[in-house]
Design an enzyme around this catalytic site. Structure first.
Site, mmCIF file in Angstrom:
data_model
loop_
_atom_site.group_PDB
_atom_site.id
_atom_site.type_symbol
_atom_site.label_atom_id
_atom_site.label_comp_id
_atom_site.label_asym_id
_atom_site.label_seq_id
_atom_site.Cartn_x
_atom_site.Cartn_y
_atom_site.Cartn_z
ATOM 1 N N ASP A 218 14.736 -4.712 -7.406
ATOM 2 C CA ASP A 218 16.002 -5.140 -7.999
ATOM 3 C C ASP A 218 17.208 -4.445 -7.384
ATOM 4 O O ASP A 218 17.111 -3.355 -6.818
ATOM 5 C CB ASP A 218 15.981 -4.938 -9.514
ATOM 6 N N GLU B 154 13.449 -1.788 -11.839
ATOM 7 C CA GLU B 154 13.423 -0.331 -11.900
ATOM 8 C C GLU B 154 14.737 0.205 -12.446
ATOM 9 O O GLU B 154 14.749 1.183 -13.203
ATOM 10 C CB GLU B 154 13.153 0.246 -10.505
#
Length: 460
Positions: free
Chosen positions: A120, A187
């Site tokens: 991400d 994350e």
């Protein structure tokens, strides 16, 4: 299930996937970007092979950097990562814990090694000026339009992940066991590892004997590796506190119970937790990063909202901080004569990230492997940090898998040296100007991660 690998090995021919290819075209093009090497060519030294593969990895990195996606929305990134593994013979499962990707490659008897990369990006508008800079704008979960950028180096993580997978396939005669490469979502929101584990990562796929990951460093020079045994990153908690009161006219404060004053007392009192209630030998942080209340200078509001972050390493210190915050808030309310119904409302967010603990024996083993591969001058011990990393969750299940996360230097060496002399300031992680130096950072990361896996999967 067992996979039959070809007797020949694959490595990049020198052609790279165009950075702008839509995901739908990857399945027909990925295989043509490789060529078959003879067994003797496959025995070339690791560094030489990584150098040969770098043009492909550079294009892959630029693709990831230019096409970032926010946490929990990594659909196109996940598709690209899945294709990278399928193209070299992994059995791939998608949509694990949301957008998570799991690739499994079995190669005889031996340990199981998990290698994680996070996918991400952040809601940051890029200001690096790079020719492949992100221009992506997306809608976040609150409905706001935000710029999107890989400001934490996850694009480097994914590229190194792919590069290491390619080398391990090339070197399959040198190792025995199973490798599980996972692309993890979210994350930055602290939920990706949790969601993949909840979706049966350790039940549906081979249970790892060891778990490995790396993270870009915004201070170490490119070409170097940073390692740390035991605690490497911190517990991260976020908390919301609503301080209640009884509002009124600013000219008649005696008729009110001013939540602005109460919130101010709470903010100051919270600083005594670390300075006076936690042992100075135990690292801890309590930060109030946001305070909001009121609409006008002559109106005392009914409530004020605080947002906090707390950092620690041990579970005991973490719990002590939470309990002391609750006690202080309650005590301030009582001292102001508030009723129990008016006590501050405390909400601990679900975005908790546990501390990352590097198994000491595994850490020592990896340190020696890195020194052998890169040289002692390129492998440095670093201090623990108060940032968080949800890679820690892979070692906090009942299976207690030994974990190791290490730092990858990404700063131009001359800039790192100037910063050490106090002559410049380096952009930190999450900064709009954070720009990792692709070469030699990516090459170093691939060599280090490949070396780590090979060390754990040596043939008897």
């Amino acid at each position: 299930m067992k996979m039959l690998l070809p007797t020949l090995f694959i490595l990049l021919a020198g052609t790279a996937l165009p950075a702008q290819n839509p995901i739908s075209e990857l399945k027909t093009q990925a295989r043509s970007d490789y060529h078959v090497l003879s067994r003797s060519q496959a025995d070339m030294p690791l560094q030489q092979a990584v150098d040969k593969d770098y043009p492909y990895l550079k294009h892959l990195y630029e693709y990831y950097h230019a096409h970032p996606e926010l946490s929990f929305h990594e659909q196109q990134t996940a598709a690209r990562m899945a294709q990278e593994l399928r193209a070299i013979g992994f059995e791939v499962t998608e949509r694990v814990g949301g957008t998570g990707v799991v690739g499994v490659l079995e190669n005889g008897e031996g340990p199981v090694i998990l290698v994680r990369a996070d996918m991400d990006a952040l809601p940051v508008t890029e200001e690096t000026g790079l020719p492949y800079a992100s221009t992506v704008v997306a809608q976040d979960d609150s409905g706001q339009q935000v710029g999107v950028m890989h400001a934490c180096g996850h694009d480097v993580h994914m590229t190194v992940w792919a590069g290491a997978a390619r080398q391990l396939v090339r070197l399959k005669d040198n190792w025995s066991g199973t490798i599980v490469f996972i692309g993890q979502p979210a994350e930055e929101r602290g939920g990706g590892a949790r969601d993949m584990l909840a979706d049966g990562l350790y039940e549906r796929f081979p249970l790892p004997d060891f778990a490995l990951a790396l993270h870009c460093s915004a201070t170490l020079p490119a070409g170097s590796i940073g390692h740390r045994s035991e605690y490497a990153l911190a517990n991260v908690d976020m908390m919301d506190i609503t301080v209640k009161g009884e509002g009124g006219h600013g000219a008649y404060p005696h008729t009110t119970k001013d939540p602005v004053m109460l919130a101010s007392r709470i903010v100051v009192a919270l600083q005594t937790i670390v300075s006076r209630e936690i042992s100075p030998l135990e690292p801890a942080v309590v930060t109030v990063g946001s305070i909001h209340g009121g609409t006008k200078g002559n109106i005392i509001p009914n409530e004020v909202k605080l947002e906090l972050t707390m950092r620690s390493y041990t579970d005991e210190v973490r719990q002590a901080i939470i309990e002391k915050i609750e006690r202080i808030c309650r005590g301030v309310a009582i001292s102001a004569g508030l009723t129990p119904e008016q006590y501050p409302v405390i909400q601990l967010r679900e975005e908790f990230t546990p501390a990352a603990y590097n198994d000491p024996a595994l850490s020592a083993r990896m340190q020696q492997a890195f020194i052998q591969a890169l040289g002692a001058e390129q492998v440095v011990e670093v201090a623990p940090v108060m940032a968080g990393e949800d890679f820690s969750r892979y070692g906090r299940t009942e299976e207690e898998v030994p974990c190791f996360i290490f730092w990858l230097g990404t700063v131009p060496p001359e800039d790192a040296a100037a910063a050490e002399r106090g002559e410049t300031t380096l952009p930190s992680l999450h900064n709009s100007k954070f720009a990792p130096l692709p070469e030699p950072s990516i090459k170093t990361g691939v060599v280090a991660m490949t070396t780590a896996v090979l060390n754990l999967l040596k043939r008897p």
